[in-house]
Design a protein around this motif. Structure first.
Motif, PDB file in Angstrom:
ATOM      1  N   GLU A 160      13.967  -5.296   8.182  1.00  0.00           N
ATOM      2  CA  GLU A 160      12.745  -5.872   8.700  1.00  0.00           C
ATOM      3  C   GLU A 160      11.773  -6.247   7.575  1.00  0.00           C
ATOM      4  OE1 GLU A 160       8.955  -4.541  11.428  1.00  0.00           O
ATOM      5  OE2 GLU A 160      10.679  -3.242  11.378  1.00  0.00           O
ATOM      6  N   PHE A 161      11.779  -5.482   6.470  1.00  0.00           N
ATOM      7  CA  PHE A 161      10.850  -5.743   5.383  1.00  0.00           C
ATOM      8  C   PHE A 161      11.473  -6.506   4.226  1.00  0.00           C
ATOM      9  CE2 PHE A 161       8.950  -1.617   7.005  1.00  0.00           C
ATOM     10  CZ  PHE A 161       7.982  -2.254   7.756  1.00  0.00           C
ATOM     11  N   ARG A 162      12.770  -6.641   4.226  1.00  0.00           N
ATOM     12  CA  ARG A 162      13.458  -7.289   3.111  1.00  0.00           C
ATOM     13  C   ARG A 162      12.936  -8.715   2.904  1.00  0.00           C
ATOM     14  NH1 ARG A 162      18.110  -5.576   0.764  1.00  0.00           N
ATOM     15  NH2 ARG A 162      18.478  -4.257   2.570  1.00  0.00           N
ATOM     16  N   GLY A 163      12.572  -9.018   1.670  1.00  0.00           N
ATOM     17  CA  GLY A 163      12.108 -10.351   1.326  1.00  0.00           C
ATOM     18  C   GLY A 163      10.623 -10.577   1.541  1.00  0.00           C
ATOM     19  N   LEU A 164       9.917  -9.584   2.087  1.00  0.00           N
ATOM     20  CA  LEU A 164       8.485  -9.738   2.314  1.00  0.00           C
ATOM     21  C   LEU A 164       7.688  -9.353   1.071  1.00  0.00           C
ATOM     22  CD1 LEU A 164       7.982  -8.235   5.893  1.00  0.00           C
ATOM     23  CD2 LEU A 164       8.144 -10.633   5.236  1.00  0.00           C
ATOM     24  N   HIS A 165       6.548  -9.963   0.906  1.00  0.00           N
ATOM     25  CA  HIS A 165       5.597  -9.608  -0.149  1.00  0.00           C
ATOM     26  C   HIS A 165       5.024  -8.228   0.184  1.00  0.00           C
ATOM     27  CE1 HIS A 165       1.794  -9.684  -2.371  1.00  0.00           C
ATOM     28  NE2 HIS A 165       2.397 -10.526  -3.189  1.00  0.00           N
ATOM     29  N   ALA A 166       4.636  -7.481  -0.815  1.00  0.00           N
ATOM     30  CA  ALA A 166       4.110  -6.133  -0.612  1.00  0.00           C
ATOM     31  C   ALA A 166       2.923  -6.113   0.356  1.00  0.00           C
ATOM     32  CB  ALA A 166       3.721  -5.517  -1.951  1.00  0.00           C
ATOM     33  N   LEU A 167       2.032  -7.100   0.268  1.00  0.00           N
ATOM     34  CA  LEU A 167       0.882  -7.120   1.173  1.00  0.00           C
ATOM     35  C   LEU A 167       1.293  -7.403   2.614  1.00  0.00           C
ATOM     36  CD1 LEU A 167      -1.920  -8.827  -0.942  1.00  0.00           C
ATOM     37  CD2 LEU A 167      -1.789  -6.443  -0.208  1.00  0.00           C
ATOM     38  N   ASP A 168       2.353  -8.178   2.806  1.00  0.00           N
ATOM     39  CA  ASP A 168       2.860  -8.407   4.160  1.00  0.00           C
ATOM     40  C   ASP A 168       3.420  -7.117   4.746  1.00  0.00           C
ATOM     41  OD1 ASP A 168       2.188 -11.137   4.052  1.00  0.00           O
ATOM     42  OD2 ASP A 168       4.094 -11.609   3.061  1.00  0.00           O
ATOM     43  N   ILE A 169       4.072  -6.329   3.910  1.00  0.00           N
ATOM     44  CA  ILE A 169       4.581  -5.032   4.358  1.00  0.00           C
ATOM     45  C   ILE A 169       3.414  -4.106   4.693  1.00  0.00           C
ATOM     46  CG2 ILE A 169       5.877  -2.975   3.662  1.00  0.00           C
ATOM     47  CD1 ILE A 169       7.633  -4.912   1.957  1.00  0.00           C
ATOM     48  N   LEU A 170       2.409  -4.086   3.830  1.00  0.00           N
ATOM     49  CA  LEU A 170       1.238  -3.264   4.108  1.00  0.00           C
ATOM     50  C   LEU A 170       0.585  -3.691   5.418  1.00  0.00           C
ATOM     51  CD1 LEU A 170      -0.694  -1.020   3.243  1.00  0.00           C
ATOM     52  CD2 LEU A 170      -1.963  -2.732   1.936  1.00  0.00           C
ATOM     53  N   ASP A 171       0.492  -4.990   5.686  1.00  0.00           N
ATOM     54  CA  ASP A 171      -0.066  -5.468   6.960  1.00  0.00           C
ATOM     55  C   ASP A 171       0.705  -4.885   8.140  1.00  0.00           C
ATOM     56  OD1 ASP A 171      -1.965  -7.040   5.649  1.00  0.00           O
ATOM     57  OD2 ASP A 171      -0.818  -8.908   5.907  1.00  0.00           O
ATOM     58  N   LYS A 172       2.018  -4.893   8.053  1.00  0.00           N
ATOM     59  CA  LYS A 172       2.848  -4.366   9.144  1.00  0.00           C
ATOM     60  C   LYS A 172       2.647  -2.858   9.317  1.00  0.00           C
ATOM     61  CE  LYS A 172       6.456  -7.876   9.124  1.00  0.00           C
ATOM     62  NZ  LYS A 172       6.412  -8.246  10.539  1.00  0.00           N
ATOM     63  N   VAL A 173       2.533  -2.146   8.215  1.00  0.00           N
ATOM     64  CA  VAL A 173       2.314  -0.695   8.286  1.00  0.00           C
ATOM     65  C   VAL A 173       0.949  -0.397   8.902  1.00  0.00           C
ATOM     66  CG1 VAL A 173       1.995   1.393   6.899  1.00  0.00           C
ATOM     67  CG2 VAL A 173       3.888  -0.159   6.387  1.00  0.00           C
ATOM     68  N   VAL A 174      -0.083  -1.078   8.433  1.00  0.00           N
ATOM     69  CA  VAL A 174      -1.425  -0.862   8.980  1.00  0.00           C
ATOM     70  C   VAL A 174      -1.452  -1.223  10.463  1.00  0.00           C
ATOM     71  CG1 VAL A 174      -3.829  -1.674   8.872  1.00  0.00           C
ATOM     72  CG2 VAL A 174      -2.619  -1.085   6.765  1.00  0.00           C
ATOM     73  N   GLU A 175      -0.814  -2.307  10.829  1.00  0.00           N
ATOM     74  CA  GLU A 175      -0.747  -2.712  12.236  1.00  0.00           C
ATOM     75  C   GLU A 175      -0.067  -1.640  13.083  1.00  0.00           C
ATOM     76  OE1 GLU A 175       1.492  -6.134  14.870  1.00  0.00           O
ATOM     77  OE2 GLU A 175       0.814  -6.662  12.856  1.00  0.00           O
ATOM     78  N   ALA A 176       1.024  -1.077  12.576  1.00  0.00           N
ATOM     79  CA  ALA A 176       1.735  -0.023  13.309  1.00  0.00           C
ATOM     80  C   ALA A 176       0.872   1.230  13.433  1.00  0.00           C
ATOM     81  CB  ALA A 176       3.061   0.299  12.617  1.00  0.00           C
ATOM     82  N   LEU A 177       0.196   1.595  12.367  1.00  0.00           N
ATOM     83  CA  LEU A 177      -0.676   2.771  12.412  1.00  0.00           C
ATOM     84  C   LEU A 177      -1.807   2.563  13.418  1.00  0.00           C
ATOM     85  CD1 LEU A 177      -0.889   3.549   8.599  1.00  0.00           C
ATOM     86  CD2 LEU A 177       0.258   4.941  10.334  1.00  0.00           C
ATOM     87  N   SER A 178      -2.444   1.405  13.350  1.00  0.00           N
ATOM     88  CA  SER A 178      -3.536   1.106  14.277  1.00  0.00           C
ATOM     89  C   SER A 178      -3.020   1.054  15.713  1.00  0.00           C
ATOM     90  CB  SER A 178      -4.216  -0.211  13.912  1.00  0.00           C
ATOM     91  OG  SER A 178      -4.854  -0.088  12.656  1.00  0.00           O
ATOM     92  N   GLY A 179      -1.840   0.495  15.886  1.00  0.00           N
ATOM     93  CA  GLY A 179      -1.233   0.426  17.219  1.00  0.00           C
ATOM     94  C   GLY A 179      -0.964   1.795  17.813  1.00  0.00           C
ATOM     95  N   ALA A 180      -0.752   2.771  16.936  1.00  0.00           N
ATOM     96  CA  ALA A 180      -0.519   4.149  17.380  1.00  0.00           C
ATOM     97  C   ALA A 180      -1.830   4.943  17.465  1.00  0.00           C
ATOM     98  CB  ALA A 180       0.450   4.840  16.425  1.00  0.00           C
TER      99      ALA A 180
END
Length: 88
Positions: A1-21
């Motif tokens: 899911e994260f392969r090939g993404l820029h580090a900030l794009d990965i951080l966006d997904k992590v923050v989104e998941a944390l906020s979603g929880a």
């Protein structure tokens, strides 16, 4: 899911998941250089070094604040995690 993404794009997904929880996030400024932390010789004890100016550090913090300002569960940022001796 994260392969090939820029580090900030990965951080966006992590923050989104944390906020979603319903979890709050504090952004961590651990080092300025892209390296493993921490030694007394890594030259990252302060917020600036010969490779990363104080102005760049401030700009990075401003950029992160702007990036996540719409997310009420991003509640803060550490100015520098693990301050230590520095050589500048």
């Amino acid at each position: 899911e994260f392969r090939g993404l820029h580090a900030l794009d990965i951080l966006d997904k992590v923050v989104e998941a944390l906020s979603g929880a319903g979890l709050m996030t504090i952004l961590d400024n651990h080092m300025s250089d892209n390296d493993w932390c921490c030694t007394e010789q890594d030259e990252n004890g302060l917020w600036y070094n010969d490779r990363y100016s104080e102005q760049e550090w401030v700009a990075a913090h401003v950029a992160m604040a702007k990036r996540y300002k719409a997310d009420p569960l991003v509640v803060g940022t550490e100015l520098r995690n693990e301050p230590r001796s520095a050589v500048v």
